[in-house]
Every structure is written in structure tokens, then in C-alpha cells.
Design an enzyme around this catalytic site. Structure first.
Site, mmCIF file in Angstrom:
data_model
loop_
_atom_site.group_PDB
_atom_site.id
_atom_site.type_symbol
_atom_site.label_atom_id
_atom_site.label_comp_id
_atom_site.label_asym_id
_atom_site.label_seq_id
_atom_site.Cartn_x
_atom_site.Cartn_y
_atom_site.Cartn_z
ATOM 1 N N CYS A 1 0.857 -1.189 0.000
ATOM 2 C CA CYS A 1 0.000 0.000 0.000
ATOM 3 C C CYS A 1 0.892 1.237 0.000
ATOM 4 O O CYS A 1 1.685 1.445 0.920
ATOM 5 C CB CYS A 1 -0.914 0.001 1.229
ATOM 6 S SG CYS A 1 -1.805 1.550 1.459
ATOM 7 N N CYS B 1 0.538 3.416 3.106
ATOM 8 C CA CYS B 1 1.215 2.825 4.280
ATOM 9 C C CYS B 1 2.704 3.119 4.212
ATOM 10 O O CYS B 1 3.338 3.417 5.233
ATOM 11 C CB CYS B 1 0.975 1.316 4.341
ATOM 12 S SG CYS B 1 -0.655 0.857 4.947
ATOM 13 N N ASP C 1 -0.647 16.334 -1.955
ATOM 14 C CA ASP C 1 -1.050 15.429 -3.029
ATOM 15 C C ASP C 1 -0.067 15.559 -4.195
ATOM 16 O O ASP C 1 0.394 16.646 -4.526
ATOM 17 C CB ASP C 1 -2.474 15.769 -3.492
ATOM 18 C CG ASP C 1 -3.082 14.682 -4.348
ATOM 19 O OD1 ASP C 1 -4.052 14.037 -3.894
ATOM 20 O OD2 ASP C 1 -2.604 14.472 -5.491
ATOM 21 N N HIS D 1 -3.752 1.059 8.539
ATOM 22 C CA HIS D 1 -4.414 0.832 7.251
ATOM 23 C C HIS D 1 -5.896 0.510 7.425
ATOM 24 O O HIS D 1 -6.269 -0.378 8.182
ATOM 25 C CB HIS D 1 -3.759 -0.309 6.463
ATOM 26 C CG HIS D 1 -4.376 -0.475 5.113
ATOM 27 N ND1 HIS D 1 -3.905 0.178 3.995
ATOM 28 C CD2 HIS D 1 -5.478 -1.153 4.709
ATOM 29 C CE1 HIS D 1 -4.678 -0.105 2.959
ATOM 30 N NE2 HIS D 1 -5.640 -0.923 3.368
ATOM 31 N N ASN E 1 -13.099 10.104 -1.266
ATOM 32 C CA ASN E 1 -13.678 9.277 -2.315
ATOM 33 C C ASN E 1 -13.739 7.825 -1.829
ATOM 34 O O ASN E 1 -12.783 7.329 -1.231
ATOM 35 C CB ASN E 1 -12.824 9.375 -3.584
ATOM 36 C CG ASN E 1 -12.818 10.789 -4.148
ATOM 37 O OD1 ASN E 1 -13.848 11.449 -4.202
ATOM 38 N ND2 ASN E 1 -11.650 11.261 -4.558
ATOM 39 N N GLY F 1 -14.705 7.120 -7.240
ATOM 40 C CA GLY F 1 -13.448 7.439 -7.904
ATOM 41 C C GLY F 1 -12.224 7.253 -7.035
ATOM 42 O O GLY F 1 -11.195 7.901 -7.249
ATOM 43 N N HIS G 1 -6.540 3.185 0.589
ATOM 44 C CA HIS G 1 -6.185 3.467 1.986
ATOM 45 C C HIS G 1 -6.955 4.733 2.322
ATOM 46 O O HIS G 1 -6.809 5.751 1.612
ATOM 47 C CB HIS G 1 -4.671 3.685 2.103
ATOM 48 C CG HIS G 1 -4.167 3.944 3.497
ATOM 49 N ND1 HIS G 1 -3.138 3.220 4.085
ATOM 50 C CD2 HIS G 1 -4.533 4.863 4.430
ATOM 51 C CE1 HIS G 1 -2.898 3.682 5.298
ATOM 52 N NE2 HIS G 1 -3.738 4.688 5.539
ATOM 53 N N HIS H 1 -8.418 8.089 2.964
ATOM 54 C CA HIS H 1 -7.769 9.402 2.906
ATOM 55 C C HIS H 1 -8.802 10.483 2.669
ATOM 56 O O HIS H 1 -9.840 10.254 2.055
ATOM 57 C CB HIS H 1 -6.678 9.443 1.831
ATOM 58 C CG HIS H 1 -7.145 9.094 0.450
ATOM 59 N ND1 HIS H 1 -7.323 7.791 0.048
ATOM 60 C CD2 HIS H 1 -7.477 9.863 -0.604
ATOM 61 C CE1 HIS H 1 -7.731 7.774 -1.212
ATOM 62 N NE2 HIS H 1 -7.842 9.021 -1.633
ATOM 63 N N HIS I 1 -9.068 14.398 1.198
ATOM 64 C CA HIS I 1 -8.447 15.509 0.486
ATOM 65 C C HIS I 1 -8.861 16.805 1.186
ATOM 66 O O HIS I 1 -10.058 17.031 1.394
ATOM 67 C CB HIS I 1 -8.947 15.575 -0.961
ATOM 68 C CG HIS I 1 -8.666 14.357 -1.792
ATOM 69 N ND1 HIS I 1 -7.703 14.339 -2.772
ATOM 70 C CD2 HIS I 1 -9.241 13.121 -1.806
ATOM 71 C CE1 HIS I 1 -7.686 13.142 -3.361
ATOM 72 N NE2 HIS I 1 -8.613 12.389 -2.799
#
Ligand code: DGP
Length: 111
Positions: A3, A6, A29, A45, A84, A90, A95, A97, A99
Site C-alpha cells: 500500500c 502505508c 497530493d 491501514h 472518495n 473514484g 487506503h 484518505h 483531500h
């Protein structure tokens, strides 16, 4: 587990870290869509929102988002937080997350 997030959390691959504590790490990003585009992830994770099994991490992510907004100086101007989930959402990295996007007037609003 192979991952990428990770590996970022474990400092095995480099990223531009914006904020970090025992629970979460936040980094820029790779493909920013705005002047501020930070990803916040739990160090443990979990695939997505649907796989959260320890809500302490969710609390820590929420707290981290506030810190990131201050660090990136978008706490007054505002920002958007997006997670997402799955194919229709999408999600490309499996993992969990979030934004954190800001630093400009954001264009499209789906909800
Ligand atoms: P999502 O589409 O919601 O799964 O977003 C995944 C985001 O992760 C995408 O905006 C690009 C970013 N990303 C993918 N790989 C890396 C990486 O190795 N480093 C960094 N900093 N960001 C990455």
C-alpha cells in the site's frame, strides 16, 4: 501489504509532510487540483470510510484537518474536504484518505 500510503506513513517513500502525529500523517497530493491540496490519512491501514474499525483515528483526522487549515492559512478563506469511496466515488488509492483542498475559490460543487 503493498500500500503506497502505508509506505508514506512509515516514511518508506518520500512525501512533503504537512502535519503528523501518532495517529495520522498529512502530505501534499502528488497531483494537486488547487494551491492547497493535502491528503490526511490514518497511520493504521483501513481501505476506506466503509472499513473504519477504530473511530479514534477519525477523531484524530478531524482534529488534524483543523491544524492543516491553520498551517496552510486557509482557515479563514475556507476549503473543501473530500473522501472518495469505491468505484463510483473514484477512489484510486485503497487506503482511507481525506483531500483537504483550498487556497482558491473552488469551482464545482456536487453536494
Ligand atoms: P483518490 O482518487 O481519492 O483515491 O486520491 C488519491 C490521491 O492520491 C490522488 O489525488 C493522487 C494521490 N497520490 C497517489 N499516489 C501518491 C503518492 O505516491 N504520493 C502522493 N503525495 N500522492 C499520491
Amino acid at each position: 501489504m503493498d500500500c503506497i500510503f502505508c509506505k508514506i506513513a512509515n516514511h518508506e517513500i518520500p512525501s512533503t509532510i504537512v502535519y503528523e502525529n501518532d495517529y495520522v500523517i498529512a502530505f501534499n497530493d502528488l497531483n494537486p487540483v488547487a494551491p492547497v491540496h493535502v491528503l490526511v490519512i490514518p497511520k493504521k491501514h483501513m481501505d476506506s470510510i466503509m472499513a473504519v474499525d477504530d473511530y479514534n483515528y477519525v477523531v484524530e483526522i478531524h482534529k488534524a484537518i483543523k491544524e492543516i487549515a491553520k498551517i496552510c492559512k486557509i482557515e479563514e478563506t475556507g476549503f473543501r474536504v473530500i473522501s472518495n469511496v469505491g468505484e463510483d466515488g473514484g477512489q484510486s488509492v485503497k487506503h482511507l484518505h481525506y483531500h483537504v483542498i483550498g487556497g482558491t475559490k473552488l469551482p464545482e460543487k456536487l453536494a
